[in-house]
Enzyme design. Structure first.
Site, short mmCIF file in Angstrom:
data_model
loop_
_atom_site.label_atom_id
_atom_site.label_comp_id
_atom_site.label_asym_id
_atom_site.label_seq_id
_atom_site.Cartn_x
_atom_site.Cartn_y
_atom_site.Cartn_z
N ASP A 1 0.87 -1.16 0.00
CA ASP A 1 0.00 0.00 0.00
C ASP A 1 0.91 1.23 0.00
OD1 ASP A 1 -2.21 1.76 0.54
OD2 ASP A 1 -3.22 0.06 1.50
N HIS B 1 -11.37 -2.28 4.20
CA HIS B 1 -11.29 -1.87 5.60
C HIS B 1 -11.98 -0.53 5.89
CE1 HIS B 1 -8.21 0.13 3.37
NE2 HIS B 1 -8.00 0.96 4.36
N ASP B 2 -12.53 0.11 4.87
CA ASP B 2 -13.14 1.42 5.06
C ASP B 2 -14.67 1.40 5.07
OD1 ASP B 2 -10.72 2.82 5.09
OD2 ASP B 2 -10.68 3.01 2.91
C1 NOJ Z 1 -7.93 5.45 2.03
C2 NOJ Z 1 -7.63 4.37 3.01
O1 NOJ Z 1 -8.19 3.16 2.54
C3 NOJ Z 1 -8.23 4.83 4.32
O2 NOJ Z 1 -8.21 3.79 5.27
C4 NOJ Z 1 -7.48 6.03 4.79
O3 NOJ Z 1 -8.09 6.55 5.96
C5 NOJ Z 1 -7.48 7.16 3.73
N1 NOJ Z 1 -7.24 6.66 2.41
C6 NOJ Z 1 -6.41 8.17 4.03
O4 NOJ Z 1 -5.14 7.61 3.83
#
Ligand code: NOJ
Ligand code: MG
Length: 482
Positions: free
Chosen positions: A104, A309-310
């Site tokens: 990532d 995960h979001d």
């Molecule tokens: C996307 C990521 O998937 C998320 O978890 C993160 O909070 C934001 N970008 C900021 O990096």
């Protein structure tokens, strides 16, 4: 350098990529936090499942304001996750099994504790006397905060602990190229690139106008009120993305481009793949899903994804009766597919933690992986950073031995997808059914609450349950010679 699994340049076109959220995957040292050695110890599982690659969310040193997405050193492993030697072992062991490794990359912002913020403040975006515009941070509040040390204001598209880098600067581009080369030199096969729309901002820092139409994807309320045409996606973004592409060479770059499909197109000049977020957010409605699939397949290089995960997990969004049908669609569409750890055993959202750990409320999507039925789910011998949800109800060990389980179903789909053949076309289907052709195969999934006709015939290669000439609610089937 670890040997690559094979050299075909576009290995990713039909790949299944498994997302590992490292702190929740497997702990190896009893500190309650997953780690790199834990991932290595589970590679045989991923090999058995049949995926082609793993994408590992950030494991770099981080003060964890955004659980790893606030990086304080891009070319190291956070000691809680292990060492660079552990990382090399992971890559070597993955490649031995024919598994690719994606990292990532978080280029839009660093942690406020990254040494650059003090040693190279010029690499960030500053204003002297207060917020120079109306830009809003993704997690709410103004996108500008005062640095108490200098008294100046810095830009942050996410949390205040995540100051934005200024990608119009050659030194920022070069510093990131070095990061990319560092990991490529250690054998990684590509990167998922975080928040890429943020690499291009209006040089004049003009106000964002109020939103005049819906954005097309879910956004936090405050953030949705403005049209982010100046705070993101500015035309200069090509300079930044060209630099990333050059550094990456032929390695895979997957863009986290959080835009509706109609606006993703020009990012594919720089990225091999971009996530199909419209697909991730589509409701279980046949008409809407079909339209979303139609638009995405036209771009040819959108990666199918239903969880990460979001966002709320697939099993919670679609409900248990539809999870298998949704997985069938995910894994039989043409092109690459991303699978978030735990979805393959049907993990729903969890309760999260009290007090919450992630200020944006995403703990429920990040509960530890459930490997066995013990109270810790086999995740850790220590105290887990976030409680396992329900290992006694669903776990890898039980489901591996059960031919009718969710896990066995995912594995079967991953196997069958290799045989589907090329060519794709949406089919006219009874109401409530999503149906398409792949090669000589017909895939049909009833996403409605009513039983429907199944107007196609053929050998059943895989199905969500017994199927004859009807599809029960949530049922799906892959037919050969349809
Ligand atoms: C996307 C990521 O998937 C998320 O978890 C993160 O909070 C934001 N970008 C900021 O990096
Ligand atoms: Mg650990």
């Amino acid at each position: 350098m670890a040997p690559a699994a094979d050299t075909s340049a576009d290995w990713w076109r039909e790949a299944v990529v498994y997302q590992v959220y490292p702190r929740s995957f497997q702990d190896s040292d009893g500190d309650g936090l997953g780690d790199l050695e834990g991932i290595t110890s589970r590679l045989d599982y991923l090999d058995w499942l049949g995926v082609d690659a793993l994408w590992i969310s950030p494991f770099y040193p981080s003060p964890d304001a955004d659980l790893g997405y606030d990086v304080s050193d891009y070319t190291a492993v956070d000691p809680r996750f292990g060492t660079l030697a552990d990382f090399d072992r992971l890559v070597g062991a993955a490649h031995e099994r024919g598994l690719r490794v994606l990292l990532d990359l978080v280029p839009s912002h660093t942690s406020i504790e990254h040494p650059w913020f003090r040693e190279h403040p010029e690499r960030y975006v500053w204003a002297e006397d207060g917020p120079p515009n109306n830009w809003v941070a993704a997690f709410g509040g103004p996108a500008w905060s005062r640095d108490p040390q200098s008294g100046r204001w810095y830009l942050h598209s996410f949390y205040p602990e995540q100051p934005d880098l200024d990608w119009s600067r050659p030194d920022v581009r070069e510093a990131f190229a070095e990061v990319v080369r560092f990991w490529l030199g250690r054998g990684v096969d590509g990167f998922r690139v975080d928040a890429v729309e943020r690499l291009g901002k209006d040089r004049q820092l003009r106000d964002d106008p109020p939103a005049s139409e819906p954005f097309g994807l879910p956004l936090p309320e405050e953030y949705a009120r403005v049209d982010h045409r100046h705070s993101a996606n500015a035309p200069e973004i090509g300079i930044a993305l060209t630099a990333l592409r050059e550094a990456a060479g032929s390695a895979l770059l997957v863009g986290e481009v959080y835009l509706p499909t109609a606006r993703v197109h020009h990012y594919l000049e720089y990225f091999d793949l971009a996530f199909a977020f419209e697909f991730l957010h589509a409701p279980p409605d046949a008409g809407r899903l079909t339209a979303v699939i139609d638009a995405a397949t036209r771009l040819e290089r959108l990666a199918w994804v239903l969880s990460n995960h979001d966002f709320p997990r697939l099993a919670s969004r679609f409900g248990s009766s539809l999870t298998r049908g949704a997985a069938m669609i995910l894994l039989t569409l043409p092109g690459a597919a991303f699978l978030y750890q735990g979805d393959e055993i049907g993990m729903p959202n969890g309760p999260g933690a009290q007090p919450q750990i992630d200020r944006a409320g995403r703990d429920p999507f990040r509960h530890p992986m459930q490997w066995d039925s013990s109270p810790s789910g086999g995740f850790t011998t220590g105290r887990p950073w976030l409680e396992p949800r329900d290992p006694e109800r669903r776990n890898v060990a039980d489901q591996r031995g059960d031919a009718g389980s969710m896990l066995s179903f995912y594995r079967e789909l991953i196997e069958v997808r290799r045989e589907l053949g090329s060519g794709f076309g949406l089919l006219d289907a009874p109401e409530g059914v999503v149906a398409y052709k792949r090669g000589d195969h017909v895939i049909a999934v009833n996403v409605s609450g009513e039983t429907t006709r199944l107007p196609w015939h053929g050998e059943v290669l895989v199905a969500t349950g017994p199927v004859r000439d009807r599809l029960e609610p949530g049922a799906g089937v892959v037919l050969a010679d349809g």
